[in-house]
Design an enzyme around this catalytic site. Structure first.
Site, PDB file in Angstrom:
ATOM      1  N   GLY A  33       0.744  -1.285  -0.262  1.00 17.67           N
ATOM      2  CA  GLY A  33       0.023   0.228  -0.110  1.00 17.67           C
ATOM      3  C   GLY A  33       0.907   1.317   0.098  1.00 17.67           C
ATOM      4  O   GLY A  33       2.073   1.079  -0.035  1.00 17.67           O
ATOM      5  N   THR A  35       1.287   3.561   2.410  1.00 20.09           N
ATOM      6  CA  THR A  35       2.175   3.828   3.502  1.00 20.09           C
ATOM      7  C   THR A  35       3.276   2.903   3.671  1.00 20.09           C
ATOM      8  O   THR A  35       4.418   3.411   4.056  1.00 20.09           O
ATOM      9  CB  THR A  35       1.191   3.740   4.830  1.00 20.09           C
ATOM     10  OG1 THR A  35       0.080   4.168   4.501  1.00 20.09           O
ATOM     11  CG2 THR A  35       1.874   4.551   6.196  1.00 20.09           C
ATOM     12  N   ASP A  88      -6.266  -0.213   6.828  1.00 15.26           N
ATOM     13  CA  ASP A  88      -7.451   0.625   6.277  1.00 15.26           C
ATOM     14  C   ASP A  88      -8.098   0.998   7.500  1.00 15.26           C
ATOM     15  O   ASP A  88      -8.495   2.205   7.407  1.00 15.26           O
ATOM     16  CB  ASP A  88      -8.496  -0.081   5.299  1.00 15.26           C
ATOM     17  CG  ASP A  88      -7.581  -0.666   4.182  1.00 15.26           C
ATOM     18  OD1 ASP A  88      -7.227   0.341   3.422  1.00 15.26           O
ATOM     19  OD2 ASP A  88      -7.430  -1.757   4.034  1.00 15.26           O
ATOM     20  N   GLY A 100      -7.562  -3.526   1.511  1.00 15.13           N
ATOM     21  CA  GLY A 100      -7.891  -2.229   0.650  1.00 15.13           C
ATOM     22  C   GLY A 100      -7.073  -2.559  -0.608  1.00 15.13           C
ATOM     23  O   GLY A 100      -7.575  -2.273  -1.876  1.00 15.13           O
ATOM     24  N   GLU A 107      -0.444 -10.691   3.445  1.00 18.64           N
ATOM     25  CA  GLU A 107      -0.356 -10.031   4.560  1.00 18.64           C
ATOM     26  C   GLU A 107      -0.373 -10.534   5.857  1.00 18.64           C
ATOM     27  O   GLU A 107       0.461 -10.582   6.671  1.00 18.64           O
ATOM     28  CB  GLU A 107      -1.061  -8.609   4.454  1.00 18.64           C
ATOM     29  CG  GLU A 107      -0.584  -7.566   3.422  1.00 18.64           C
ATOM     30  CD  GLU A 107      -1.713  -6.640   3.249  1.00 18.64           C
ATOM     31  OE1 GLU A 107      -1.263  -5.505   2.669  1.00 18.64           O
ATOM     32  OE2 GLU A 107      -2.865  -6.638   3.521  1.00 18.64           O
TER      33      GLU A 107
END
Ligand code: 5RP
Length: 228
Positions: A33, A35, A88, A100, A107
């Site tokens: 993602g 971040t 998220d 998301g 993960e």
């Protein structure tokens, strides 16, 4: 006049703060993602201090390799010292909604193997009750409609197929809308019991150990709130 910090600036601050949790000469887990991408860019500045990383998605593996960071296959690794990833949503107990970006299964696997899970997020992600963000569920393609019917019966929410999206594992994602998740562990287990569901984006059985939250006033370090 003082300028307001943007969401991306908060993400960059938590990505920088996460470097403190990187244990030298170990293999670390890296999430997926925007971040997590900021974190990878920061990690590149200290890459010679770690042995390498296990990636939670193909996109993350590519970004790590582009920075010259060694990427290990999880099957060749026995221990991951710390897993660093975004979310998220997080509640105060550090139960998370993730996925998301559709990488929830890998993960969850990397988080399970890791000794510590440090979640990095901007302040918009901290909520009192999980569920405003649609909960992703990864399903084997042939089970999609069956899983959808079971999810609707079980949760009362609406399960919507993520159009045009296939996971790194070759599966599909159903996003469950309109939930108010009072008991995240229970729902996580119930959804995982539906035949054809690979896993869902609730990280409650294995939530985060630490949340680094980017706020306008700096990075807050949050540990799970223990309720009596
Ligand atoms: C991907 C994830 C991400 O951690 C989550 O979607 C948060 O993403 P971002 O850092 O871009 O806000 O679970 O599957």
């Amino acid at each position: 006049m003082e300028q307001k910090m943007t969401q991306d600036e908060m993400k960059i601050e938590v990505a920088k703060a996460a470097l403190k949790y990187v244990i030298p000469e170990t293999i670390i887990g890296v999430g997926t993602g925007s971040t997590a991408n900021f974190f990878i860019d920061e990690l590149a500045t200290i890459k010679e201090r770690i042995e390498g990383a296990v990636a939670s998605s193909v996109a993350t593996a590519n970004r790590l390799e582009d920075h010259g960071i060694t990427v290990f296959d999880l099957n060749d690794v026995e221990e991951i010292s710390v897993y660093i990833d975004g979310a998220d949503e997080s509640d105060k107990q550090l139960n998370l909604i993730k996925g998301g970006g559709g990488a929830l299964t890998r993960e969850k696997i990397v988080a399970a193997v890791s000794s510590q899970f440090v979640c990095i997020a901007d302040e918009s992600k901290l909520v009192s009750v999980l569920g405003d963000f649609p909960l992703p569920v990864e399903v084997i393609p042939m089970s999609t409609n069956y899983a959808k019917r079971q999810i609707v019966k079980m949760t009362g929410g609406s399960a919507i197929l993520r159009e045009g999206f296939t996971t790194d594992n070759g599966n599909l994602i159903l996003d469950i809308h309109d939930l108010k998740i009072e008991d995240p562990k229970r729902l996580e287990n119930q959804l995982n019991n539906i035949v054809g569901v690979v896993t869902n984006g609730l990280f409650a059985g294995r939530g985060a150990d630490i949340l680094l939250l980017g706020t306008a006033n700096g990075v807050q370090t949050i540990t799970p709130l223990i309720e009596n």
